[in-house]
Scaffold this active site. Structure first.
Site, PDB file in Angstrom:
ATOM      1  N   CYS A 131      -1.242  -8.133   9.887  1.00  0.00           N
ATOM      2  CA  CYS A 131      -0.944  -9.038   8.765  1.00  0.00           C
ATOM      3  C   CYS A 131       0.256  -9.950   9.037  1.00  0.00           C
ATOM      4  CB  CYS A 131      -0.737  -8.243   7.479  1.00  0.00           C
ATOM      5  SG  CYS A 131       0.122  -6.707   7.708  1.00  0.00           S
ATOM      6  N   HIS A 245       4.278 -10.509   2.309  1.00  0.00           N
ATOM      7  CA  HIS A 245       5.132 -10.454   3.500  1.00  0.00           C
ATOM      8  C   HIS A 245       6.022 -11.678   3.558  1.00  0.00           C
ATOM      9  CE1 HIS A 245       4.121  -7.492   6.520  1.00  0.00           C
ATOM     10  NE2 HIS A 245       2.857  -7.555   6.168  1.00  0.00           N
TER      11      HIS A 245
HETATM   12  N1  LIG Z   1      -2.407  -3.153   3.797  1.00  0.00           N
HETATM   13  C1  LIG Z   1      -2.253  -4.257   4.539  1.00  0.00           C
HETATM   14  O1  LIG Z   1      -1.443  -5.155   4.232  1.00  0.00           O
HETATM   15  C2  LIG Z   1      -3.084  -4.430   5.766  1.00  0.00           C
HETATM   16  C3  LIG Z   1      -3.079  -5.673   6.412  1.00  0.00           C
HETATM   17  C4  LIG Z   1      -3.811  -5.849   7.588  1.00  0.00           C
HETATM   18  C5  LIG Z   1      -4.550  -4.806   8.070  1.00  0.00           C
HETATM   19  N2  LIG Z   1      -4.546  -3.613   7.433  1.00  0.00           N
HETATM   20  C6  LIG Z   1      -5.366  -2.533   7.992  1.00  0.00           C
HETATM   21  O2  LIG Z   1      -6.454  -2.309   7.113  1.00  0.00           O
HETATM   22  C7  LIG Z   1      -6.817  -0.923   7.120  1.00  0.00           C
HETATM   23  C8  LIG Z   1      -6.824  -0.389   5.704  1.00  0.00           C
HETATM   24  O3  LIG Z   1      -5.548  -0.553   5.124  1.00  0.00           O
HETATM   25  P1  LIG Z   1      -5.312  -0.371   3.553  1.00  0.00           P
HETATM   26  O4  LIG Z   1      -3.963  -0.923   3.324  1.00  0.00           O
HETATM   27  O5  LIG Z   1      -6.458  -0.878   2.759  1.00  0.00           O
HETATM   28  O6  LIG Z   1      -5.245   1.236   3.426  1.00  0.00           O
HETATM   29  P2  LIG Z   1      -5.594   2.172   2.176  1.00  0.00           P
HETATM   30  O7  LIG Z   1      -5.275   1.528   0.881  1.00  0.00           O
HETATM   31  O8  LIG Z   1      -4.923   3.463   2.492  1.00  0.00           O
HETATM   32  O9  LIG Z   1      -7.182   2.354   2.260  1.00  0.00           O
HETATM   33  C9  LIG Z   1      -7.780   3.065   3.293  1.00  0.00           C
HETATM   34  C10 LIG Z   1      -9.278   3.056   3.109  1.00  0.00           C
HETATM   35  O10 LIG Z   1      -9.858   3.741   4.216  1.00  0.00           O
HETATM   36  C11 LIG Z   1     -10.666   4.813   3.724  1.00  0.00           C
HETATM   37  N3  LIG Z   1     -10.612   5.930   4.659  1.00  0.00           N
HETATM   38  C12 LIG Z   1      -9.521   6.618   5.056  1.00  0.00           C
HETATM   39  N4  LIG Z   1      -9.885   7.595   5.916  1.00  0.00           N
HETATM   40  C13 LIG Z   1     -11.218   7.514   6.057  1.00  0.00           C
HETATM   41  C14 LIG Z   1     -12.181   8.262   6.791  1.00  0.00           C
HETATM   42  N5  LIG Z   1     -11.829   9.271   7.581  1.00  0.00           N
HETATM   43  N6  LIG Z   1     -13.477   7.892   6.694  1.00  0.00           N
HETATM   44  C15 LIG Z   1     -13.843   6.867   5.901  1.00  0.00           C
HETATM   45  N7  LIG Z   1     -12.990   6.125   5.169  1.00  0.00           N
HETATM   46  C16 LIG Z   1     -11.680   6.458   5.253  1.00  0.00           C
HETATM   47  C17 LIG Z   1     -10.064   5.157   2.388  1.00  0.00           C
HETATM   48  O11 LIG Z   1     -11.023   5.869   1.623  1.00  0.00           O
HETATM   49  P3  LIG Z   1     -10.564   6.837   0.405  1.00  0.00           P
HETATM   50  O12 LIG Z   1     -10.139   5.941  -0.716  1.00  0.00           O
HETATM   51  O13 LIG Z   1     -11.792   7.594   0.136  1.00  0.00           O
HETATM   52  O14 LIG Z   1      -9.440   7.680   0.930  1.00  0.00           O
HETATM   53  C18 LIG Z   1      -9.766   3.760   1.856  1.00  0.00           C
HETATM   54  O15 LIG Z   1     -10.946   3.164   1.411  1.00  0.00           O
HETATM   55  C19 LIG Z   1      -5.827  -0.253   8.078  1.00  0.00           C
HETATM   56  O16 LIG Z   1      -6.413  -0.183   9.356  1.00  0.00           O
HETATM   57  C20 LIG Z   1      -4.640  -1.196   8.081  1.00  0.00           C
HETATM   58  O17 LIG Z   1      -3.890  -1.101   9.281  1.00  0.00           O
HETATM   59  C21 LIG Z   1      -3.847  -3.413   6.291  1.00  0.00           C
END
Ligand SMILES: NC(=O)c1ccc[n+]([C@@H]2O[C@H](COP(=O)([O-])OP(=O)(O)OC[C@H]3O[C@@H](n4cnc5c(N)ncnc54)[C@H](OP(=O)(O)O)[C@@H]3O)[C@@H](O)[C@H]2O)c1
Length: 343
Positions: A131, A245
Site C-alpha cells: 500500500c 497512509h
Molecule cells: N490493510 C491494508 O491496508 C492492506 C493494503 C495492501 C495490501 N494488504 C494485504 O491484503 C491482505 C488482507 O489484508 P486485510 O487488511 O484485509 O486483513 P484482514 O482485515 O485481517 O482480513 C483478512 C482476510 O483474510 C481471511 N483469511 C485469513 N486467514 C485465512 C485462511 N487461512 N483462509 C482463508 N481466508 C483467510 C480473513 O477471513 P476471516 O474474516 O474469516 O478471518 C479475512 O477475510 C494481506 O495480505 C495484506 O498484506 C492490506
C-alpha cells in the site's frame, strides 16, 4: 463484454470489504461472485448488487476455476492457493507480498506501468504492490520520469488499518482503555501498544536494522519504475490513525528544480490532487480526505538550503488506493487488454 466469474479470497477482511464495494459500483459485469474466507466466516451473508452471497471457507474449495480471483488473505494463503487457482486458468490478482518480486509476476500500478500487463503472464498471477508503494509511485511518477533523481528519502506514517480489521480494533480498544485510565491491552497486531503512541517499526526488523516494510518500498518502487538502481531509503512508522497512509518524501535531483514546473507536473498527473497556493489551499490529512480514490499531494516546497532538493507530503487511502482500487484497476486493464482467458 461477457459477464465474468469472480472470486474474492479474504472477502470478510478490511481490503475484501472495500473490494466488494468498489466492484459493486463498477461497470464490470459479474455472472457469479464467490466469496471465500477462513472457517470462522463460513456461512456469513454479504450483499452484492441485488444478491446475497454466502461466504464459503476457502479450505472447503475444490473448484478453483474463475475468470479472476482477487486474493486478500495474507501471504501464506496466497502462496498455498494462488498457484492452484492460476493452474485452472484463473487470473489471480494478489494483494499479498507472496509473489511481488517474482520475475514472472507483473507488479502493477495501472497509472504508472500499464505495459507490464500487455500480455498475460505465464504465471497467470499479477501482484498488487504494497500500500505505501502504490501511493508513492503514483505521486512520484511525473517527477521521476521528468527529472534525473539523485536520491529519495522518505518517512511513512501508517495507520492501524494496515493490519486489517483486527489492527483497527486493537487501536480503538487501546484508546478506550487509556482514556479510562486502564492499562493498555497487550499488543498483538503491533510491536507495542499503538494508542497515543508512535512506533518506528512496520513489519519484522532484519539483521541490518531495516524493516520488511522498508525493504518492500525500495524493491517494489525499483521494479515498478524499471529503475533497478533508484536510490531510495525509508523509515516506516506506525501511527494511531485508523485509516489513511501519509508520507513525507524528500527528493534530491541532479539539477536545481523549479517549484512552478513541479506544480505543473503534479497538477496535471491523472489521479493526483495537488494542494498548493492558488490551486487548493492547505494540505491533505488522512482523517479528512475528501476523495478516497486519488493520491493527495501537498506541502510541496524546494529545499531552501539546496535548490536540487524537493519535499512533498503524500496522503492516500491505503484500503482503496493502496489495495482494493488498484486491484480493481488491474482487473479493468486485464479486461481491456484481453488477457482474462486462461490457458
Ligand atoms: N490493510 C491494508 O491496508 C492492506 C493494503 C495492501 C495490501 N494488504 C494485504 O491484503 C491482505 C488482507 O489484508 P486485510 O487488511 O484485509 O486483513 P484482514 O482485515 O485481517 O482480513 C483478512 C482476510 O483474510 C481471511 N483469511 C485469513 N486467514 C485465512 C485462511 N487461512 N483462509 C482463508 N481466508 C483467510 C480473513 O477471513 P476471516 O474474516 O474469516 O478471518 C479475512 O477475510 C494481506 O495480505 C495484506 O498484506 C492490506
Amino acid at each position: 463484454m461477457r459477464a465474468l466469474d469472480i472470486t474474492i479470497v479474504g472477502a470478510t477482511g478490511a481490503v475484501g470489504a472495500e473490494l466488494i464495494k468498489l466492484l459493486e459500483t463498477s461497470q464490470i459485469p459479474v455472472s457469479q461472485l464467490r466469496l471465500l474466507a477462513s472457517r470462522t466466516s463460513g456461512g456469513r451473508r454479504l450483499r452484492f448488487r441485488d444478491e446475497i452471497c454466502i461466504v464459503e471457507p476457502l479450505d472447503n474449495i475444490v473448484d478453483t476455476k474463475a475468470d479472476i480471483a482477487f486474493f486478500s488473505a495474507g501471504g501464506a494463503v496466497s502462496t498455498e492457493y494462488g498457484p492452484l487457482f492460476a493452474a485452472q486458468g484463473t487470473l489471480v490478482i494478489d494483494n499479498s507480498n507472496a509473489f511481488r518480486m517474482n520475475p514472472d509476476v507483473p507488479l502493477l500500478v495501472p497509472q504508472v506501468n500499464p505495459n507490464a500487463l500487455a500480455s498475460r503472464p505465464h504465471s497467470s498471477i499479477v501482484a498488487n504492490p504494497n500500500c505505501s508503494t502504490i501511493q508513492l509511485v503514483r505521486a512520484l511518477r511525473p517527477l521521476v520520469t521528468t527529472f534525473a533523481v539523485r536520491q529519495i528519502i522518505l518517512t511513512t506514517y501508517q495507520p492501524a488499518s494496515g493490519k486489517g480489521l483486527k489492527g483497527i480494533d486493537e487501536l480503538l480498544q487501546g484508546a478506550r482503555s487509556a482514556l479510562r485510565g486502564r492499562a493498555s491491552p497487550s499488543a498483538e497486531r503491533f510491536p507495542l501498544p499503538l494508542a497515543f503512541n508512535v512506533i518506528p517499526q512496520v513489519g519484522k526488523i532484519a539483521s541490518n536494522g531495516i524493516t520488511l516494510e522498508e525493504i518492500k518500498l525500495v524493491n517494489e518502487s525499483r521494479k515498478i519504475f524499471g529503475l533497478p538502481h533508484l536510490r531510495l531509503t525509508a523509515t516506516c512508522v506506525r501511527v494511531p490513525v485508523i485509516n489513511g497512509h501519509s508520507a513525507a518524501v524528500y527528493l534530491e535531483f541532479e539539477e536545481p528544480v523549479r517549484l512552478e514546473r513541479v506544480h505543473e507536473l503534479l497538477a496535471t498527473e491523472p489521479g493526483v490532487r495537488l494542494y498548493a497556493s492558488g490551486i487548493r489551499e492547505a494540505y491533505p490529512t488522512p482523517r479528512l480526505l475528501q476523495d478516497r480514490a486519488v493520491v493527495h499531494v501537498g506541502r510541496v516546497r524546494v529545499n531552501s538550503e539546496n535548490p536540487c532538493g524537493l519535499w512533498i507530503w503524500v496522503v492516500a487511502d491505503n484500503l482503496q488506493v493502496g489495495a482494493a482500487l488498484n486491484a480493481l484497476l488491474i482487473a479493468k486493464l486485464a479486461i481491456a487488454n484481453n488477457v482474462i482467458c486462461g490457458p
